[in-house]
Motif scaffolding. Structure first.
Motif, PDB file in Angstrom:
ATOM      1  N   GLY A 356      94.050  46.160   8.912  1.00 26.59           N
ATOM      2  CA  GLY A 356      93.355  47.090   9.791  1.00 26.59           C
ATOM      3  C   GLY A 356      92.787  48.275   9.045  1.00 26.59           C
ATOM      4  N   LEU A 357      93.463  48.661   7.967  1.00 18.08           N
ATOM      5  CA  LEU A 357      93.070  49.838   7.210  1.00 18.08           C
ATOM      6  C   LEU A 357      93.181  49.544   5.719  1.00 18.08           C
ATOM      7  N   ALA A 358      92.416  50.294   4.932  1.00 17.41           N
ATOM      8  CA  ALA A 358      92.627  50.285   3.483  1.00 17.41           C
ATOM      9  C   ALA A 358      93.399  51.572   3.183  1.00 17.41           C
ATOM     10  N   PRO A 359      94.715  51.473   2.996  1.00 18.39           N
ATOM     11  CA  PRO A 359      95.568  52.672   2.963  1.00 18.39           C
ATOM     12  C   PRO A 359      95.132  53.714   1.932  1.00 18.39           C
ATOM     13  N   ALA A 360      94.579  53.260   0.808  1.00 17.67           N
ATOM     14  CA  ALA A 360      94.260  54.210  -0.260  1.00 17.67           C
ATOM     15  C   ALA A 360      92.906  54.886  -0.060  1.00 17.67           C
ATOM     16  N   LEU A 361      92.103  54.348   0.852  1.00 19.38           N
ATOM     17  CA  LEU A 361      90.790  54.957   1.068  1.00 19.38           C
ATOM     18  C   LEU A 361      90.874  56.092   2.095  1.00 19.38           C
ATOM     19  N   SER A 362      89.814  56.861   2.155  1.00 19.79           N
ATOM     20  CA  SER A 362      89.834  58.073   2.965  1.00 19.79           C
ATOM     21  C   SER A 362      89.860  57.761   4.458  1.00 19.79           C
ATOM     22  N   VAL A 363      90.235  58.756   5.224  1.00 19.02           N
ATOM     23  CA  VAL A 363      90.225  58.627   6.675  1.00 19.02           C
ATOM     24  C   VAL A 363      88.823  58.263   7.142  1.00 19.02           C
ATOM     25  N   THR A 364      87.817  58.913   6.564  1.00 17.42           N
ATOM     26  CA  THR A 364      86.437  58.633   6.946  1.00 17.42           C
ATOM     27  C   THR A 364      86.079  57.169   6.698  1.00 17.42           C
ATOM     28  N   ASP A 365      86.304  56.711   5.469  1.00 18.38           N
ATOM     29  CA  ASP A 365      85.960  55.323   5.133  1.00 18.38           C
ATOM     30  C   ASP A 365      86.589  54.347   6.112  1.00 18.38           C
ATOM     31  N   ASN A 366      87.840  54.614   6.483  1.00 18.06           N
ATOM     32  CA  ASN A 366      88.548  53.700   7.359  1.00 18.06           C
ATOM     33  C   ASN A 366      88.078  53.790   8.803  1.00 18.06           C
ATOM     34  N   THR A 367      87.728  54.972   9.220  1.00 18.04           N
ATOM     35  CA  THR A 367      87.402  55.153  10.626  1.00 18.04           C
ATOM     36  C   THR A 367      86.035  54.567  10.969  1.00 18.04           C
ATOM     37  N   VAL A 368      85.143  54.479   9.985  1.00 25.23           N
ATOM     38  CA  VAL A 368      83.803  53.960  10.277  1.00 25.23           C
ATOM     39  C   VAL A 368      83.689  52.467   9.990  1.00 25.23           C
ATOM     40  N   LEU A 369      84.815  51.825   9.723  1.00 26.22           N
ATOM     41  CA  LEU A 369      84.805  50.429   9.276  1.00 26.22           C
ATOM     42  C   LEU A 369      84.014  49.499  10.202  1.00 26.22           C
ATOM     43  N   ARG A 370      84.015  49.788  11.490  1.00 23.94           N
ATOM     44  CA  ARG A 370      83.317  48.898  12.426  1.00 23.94           C
ATOM     45  C   ARG A 370      81.860  49.279  12.643  1.00 23.94           C
ATOM     46  N   GLU A 371      81.479  50.481  12.263  1.00 25.17           N
ATOM     47  CA  GLU A 371      80.115  50.912  12.599  1.00 25.17           C
ATOM     48  C   GLU A 371      79.312  51.323  11.378  1.00 25.17           C
ATOM     49  N   TYR A 372      79.815  50.999  10.189  1.00 23.42           N
ATOM     50  CA  TYR A 372      79.114  51.461   8.987  1.00 23.42           C
ATOM     51  C   TYR A 372      77.775  50.770   8.796  1.00 23.42           C
ATOM     52  N   ARG A 373      77.594  49.635   9.441  1.00 23.83           N
ATOM     53  CA  ARG A 373      76.338  48.897   9.218  1.00 23.83           C
ATOM     54  C   ARG A 373      75.191  49.391  10.077  1.00 23.83           C
ATOM     55  N   GLN A 374      75.492  50.207  11.065  1.00 21.07           N
ATOM     56  CA  GLN A 374      74.415  50.617  11.968  1.00 21.07           C
ATOM     57  C   GLN A 374      74.166  52.119  11.868  1.00 21.07           C
ATOM     58  N   PRO A 375      72.998  52.577  12.294  1.00 16.64           N
ATOM     59  CA  PRO A 375      72.724  54.004  12.274  1.00 16.64           C
ATOM     60  C   PRO A 375      73.715  54.716  13.186  1.00 16.64           C
ATOM     61  N   PRO A 376      74.078  55.937  12.943  1.00 20.52           N
ATOM     62  CA  PRO A 376      73.552  56.788  11.871  1.00 20.52           C
ATOM     63  C   PRO A 376      74.286  56.628  10.525  1.00 20.52           C
ATOM     64  N   VAL A 377      75.365  55.838  10.470  1.00 18.21           N
ATOM     65  CA  VAL A 377      76.113  55.761   9.212  1.00 18.21           C
ATOM     66  C   VAL A 377      75.309  55.033   8.139  1.00 18.21           C
ATOM     67  N   SER A 378      74.564  54.023   8.549  1.00 20.00           N
ATOM     68  CA  SER A 378      73.713  53.313   7.597  1.00 20.00           C
ATOM     69  C   SER A 378      72.256  53.501   7.961  1.00 20.00           C
ATOM     70  N   ARG A 379      71.447  53.747   6.955  1.00 21.91           N
ATOM     71  CA  ARG A 379      69.990  53.709   7.152  1.00 21.91           C
ATOM     72  C   ARG A 379      69.451  52.772   6.093  1.00 21.91           C
ATOM     73  N   GLY A 380      69.026  51.589   6.516  1.00 20.98           N
ATOM     74  CA  GLY A 380      68.608  50.595   5.538  1.00 20.98           C
ATOM     75  C   GLY A 380      69.800  50.291   4.650  1.00 20.98           C
TER      76      GLY A 380
END
Lengths: 520, 349
Positions: A356-380
């Motif tokens: 569910g989480l990558a324990p060593a990565l930041s709270v931010t990296d983990n929290t956006v795991l499901r939406e990183y591919r779409q805007p606003p987190v990703s642009r192209g």
């Protein structure tokens, strides 16, 4: 409590087998134990009760020499002792069976019992080890097969091996950490019989648990911890589930029927997700289930009976060898987890820190795991750290998780907060289905209640929720229907309202239920 | 009042950085102590090293020539670490990169402007090919890349020795163990420092950008930190692993291209000069951060250059190896210690 010795038939001046006096244990920023005292006498089963994080495990780790306390004393048989390492505690006759077994799975029972033991003969031979194990097993009244490989044993049998291993080192005090969490009700009863026989020989058991009913059943006395402090030590017969729960959480909890919808919310609607004869080689056999919009389907069963694979199939992580997985009529089996998630299937996985989480990565990296591919987190092809941070802050706020620093590793958050973040992250994408596997595992009562509230919230929005759990109480409170799994099959599906614990228990043990033939 | 050590869950960044700096200083101190015990004045020696390195443009140019290959190999190892792969084979990929570039330069006719890009491409490709088998073994059979990449180093090293002293030996007979001088050279930017250095610095910046602000970088970070959660989110973990490891090999191969086409000018045995192994040290000291590699590669270049000065003082080059070993040892200790803090306890008794 002055009559403890009298009641156990001990001399008036008999010292306790072990006693802890004024134990303090501090971790960075956390007081794990504060001035905790505990006496355990020969012949008693002493339960240690408390929510997760109440300091039960820490206290036992102090007693077994894994941690050194900041203050306080340990007395064994009336004499003060200092344990600098677990070996010291073992030599003093204190043994612990941990929640996660410490067995070598590829070794036989006999080899595991003799591993790291000074009494093990220098020249070992298979037959000698097995004979010694058989003798020990007989002497201590714990039936095991010395020649069997641990990996082939059931969880209950593995636990017996662990206990045998501890007792063979002449333990007088046996500490068990949540021993029934992995057992079927029948196996738990067997364990209780063995424990009673053990204390009848003048030994003692410390039984760590957060399950009220079983503590009342097995224990002579109960010590309740809350926030690292001892709240009380009571005779078991003087307690009720309600009084214990109150002491544990410091407020009264109500076991309630959460099935009732608030007014204006429709009951279960049209089918959303359908499993049709799903088979996964060696793991799932011909599983058919139907999920309806706005219902909570509970999945009961002893862990390891195909629940993990069921969740994998539902979320696209595994492709069934046979059968279909239909979401709104379309087969999603070959799509893979990313596309299935994009279609509105959220997944709270059972091993939060494993997948569910990558324990060593930041709270931010983990929290956006499901939406990183779409805007606003990703642009192209670009990943926008600032937008990711903003989204993480938003999700953390909804999850009511205080994050001191979004760049810090997510493992620094407590288990409850990690779970809330994961749950909220998944709820955001779960527009059709949420699959939640053991969402309350390792959480305290407060966090569990939050989690359950989340699920009813989703249900009322018309999402189909699959709740896999080993806590029958939780399933009974919440589920509209309960499916019971055994050996990768659905033994039956019962209506939550009419569910009978004994009936579910029988199905968990492999008996087919009345509605076993009900296919989708 | 008494003092007490406390272990923290994670080391704060400033402490981790301080531990790095301290580990370098400690390693220097121990080396100085050993020198003093051997009857050499360490302060005098240090002054000589510093003035020889920074005191003249010759020294600085030499430093630049050492800096560049360390950047390439350091980046190669650091990139691998991003996805949890230990590329111990940068040494071998460096050799193969040099071999491929030399092959193009020696045997393919054409104008310089066409040959140089071809050499660069061939070297990068060669480095990537050299790590291909370990990569596939890791991706599909879970075979540890540590051993496979390491072993291929020896193959690559011996292959270059063989080629440079055998089939490709300088036909003019003037050189005993190298190929002929390459007809194509990498142009210089400053003194004898060639384009390899600015290219390497540029790559470090580009990689830093890729890993921090691209979606691919995010996915690699996730896959490297916890393959389980990456798979759960539907990321192509295996594809990323393969891509990153091949990129790692290509970077090391590029280092070899720059070395053969810029610094040495011929292919010779041992052209890699341990840069591949030192790259491991560079990457570890930089905590696998591309921009950090710039700092740690520079430090390593200073130490290597110092080693050359020490040789003129009758000390063996092994002194340098011992020193880098010490730095790594202290860095490892420092990493662990950065997790602790001292706390005053108000004593009750």
């Amino acid at each position: 409590m002055t009559d403890i010795r009298q009641r156990l038939g001990l001399d008036a001046g008999a010292p306790p087998l072990v006693a802890l006096h004024g134990i303090d244990k501090v971790f960075p920023g956390v007081i794990a134990n504060k001035n905790v005292s505990l006496e355990v006498f020969p012949g008693e089963i002493h339960a240690l009760l408390g929510e997760n994080g109440a300091g039960k495990s820490t206290l036992m780790n102090v007693l077994t020499g894994i941690y050194q306390p900041e203050a306080g004393e340990i007395h064994v048989g009336g004499y003060a002792r200092v344990f600098t390492a677990p070996q010291d505690a073992i030599a003093a006759g204190i043994g612990m069976v941990h929640q996660h077994f410490k067995l070598v799975k590829a070794f036989t029972v006999a080899e595991n019992v003799h591993l790291g033991w000074a009494d093990t003969p220098a020249r070992i031979h298979r037959s000698v080890l097995e004979q010694r194990t058989a003798d020990l097993s007989h002497k201590l009244g714990l039936a095991v097969d010395p020649g069997a490989t641990v990996d082939d044993l059931s969880t209950g049998e593995q636990q017996r091996v662990e206990i045998l291993r501890v007792l063979s080192r002449d333990a007088k005090v046996l500490i068990l950490d949540e021993p029934t969490a992995v057992l079927t009700p029948a196996e738990a009863q067997e364990l209780f019989v063995a424990l009673r026989a053990f204390v009848a020989r003048g030994n003692a058991v410390i039984f760590i648990s957060h399950k009220l009913d079983e503590v009342l059943e097995i224990a002579d006395r109960i010590t309740i911890l809350r926030q690292g402090r001892k709240v009380a030590t009571e005779w078991a017969e003087a307690c009720t589930e309600r009084s214990l729960a109150q002491k544990m959480v410091g407020r009264e909890i109500v076991l309630s029927d959460m099935r009732t919808r608030t007014e204006g919310v429709a009951g279960p609607g049209a089918p959303v997700l359908t499993l049709d004869g799903v088979t996964l080689k060696g793991r799932l056999t011909d599983v058919s289930l139907q999920l309806r919009a706005g219902e909570i389907l509970g999945v009961a069963g002893v862990a390891g009976n195909g629940q993990r694979e069921l969740c994998q199939v539902l979320t696209g992580l595994a492709t069934p060898d046979k059968g279909r997985v239909l979401l709104d009529g379309d087969d999603i089996a070959p799509l893979g987890p990313r596309k299935v998630a994009a279609l509105g299937v959220g997944h709270i996985p059972e091993d939060r820190l494993g997948s569910g989480l990558a324990p060593a990565l930041s709270v931010t990296d983990n929290t956006v795991l499901r939406e990183y591919r779409q805007p606003p987190v990703s642009r192209g092809p670009w990943y926008m750290p600032r937008a990711a941070r903003a989204l993480a802050e938003k999700i953390a706020a909804i999850a009511e998780v205080m994050v001191p620093d979004f760049a810090m590793p997510v493992r620094n958050l407590s288990g409850g907060n990690q779970q809330r973040l994961v749950a909220r992250r998944e709820m955001r994408i779960a527009s059709r289905v949420l699959v939640a596997a053991y969402p309350s595992r390792g959480l305290d009562v407060g966090a569990i209640n939050t989690m359950m509230r989340y699920f009813t919230e989703l249900r009322d929005q018309g999402v189909a929720v699959v709740l896999v759990s080993e806590e029958l109480e939780e399933l009974l409170n919440l589920s509209d229907r309960i499916a019971v799994m055994f050996h990768g099959q659905i033994m039956g599906v019962v209506e939550g309202e009419q569910a009978d614990i004994d009936e579910i228990g029988l199905m968990m043990g492999g008996q087919r239920g009345p509605q076993a033939e009900v296919a989708a | 009042m008494r003092l007490k050590l406390q272990r923290l869950h994670s080391a704060p960044p400033w402490k981790a950085f301080a531990a790095r700096v301290l580990s370098v200083l400690l390693a220097l101190a121990v080396t100085a102590l050993m020198m003093a015990m051997a009857g050499i004045d360490p302060i005098d020696l240090a002054a000589q090293v510093l003035s020889a390195t920074f005191g003249s443009s010759f020294g600085l140019e030499d430093l630049g020539l050492l800096f560049s290959p360390l950047l390439f190999t350091g980046l190669a190892v650091a990139v691998g670490l991003r996805i949890g792969a230990w590329n111990i084979g940068a040494e071998g990929q460096f050799n193969i990169g040099a071999l491929c570039a030399a092959g193009i330069a020696l045997f393919v006719p054409g104008p310089d402007w066409a040959l140089l890009p071809a050499m660069i491409a061939a070297g990068a490709l060669g480095g990537a090919l050299w790590i291909l088998v370990p990569t596939l073994a890791r991706a599909y059979a879970d075979v540890s890349e540590l051993i496979t990449t390491l072993l291929l180093n020896f193959v690559a090293l011996l292959l270059v020795y063989y080629v440079a002293t055998g089939p490709w030996l300088d036909p003019s007979g003037r050189a005993l163990a190298t190929t002929a001088r390459l007809p194509v050279r990498l142009p210089e930017v400053w003194g004898i420092v060639h384009w390899g250095l600015p290219i390497a610095l540029g790559l470090a910046v580009v990689l830093a950008v890729i890993f921090s602000v691209t979606r691919w970088g995010y996915e690699v970070r996730m896959a490297g930190s916890n393959a389980g959660s990456a798979r759960y989110a539907g990321m192509p973990v295996r594809r990323h692993l393969i891509a990153v490891m091949l990129l790692s090999g290509a970077l090391a191969g590029l280092g070899g291209v720059m070395e053969v086409a810029g610094t040495v000018g011929r292919l010779q045995g041992g052209i890699s000069n341990n840069y591949g192994y030192l790259g491991i040290m560079v990457a570890v000291l930089a905590r696998a951060a591309p921009l950090g590699v710039i700092a740690s590669a520079f430090l390593m270049a200073v130490i290597l250059n110092g080693g050359i000065v020490m040789q003129t003082q009758g000390l063996t080059t092994n002194t340098v190896l011992a020193m880098t070993g010490l730095i790594l040892l202290f860095a490892a200790i420092g990493d662990e210690l950065a997790h602790y803090r001292l706390r005053r306890l108000e004593g009750r008794n």
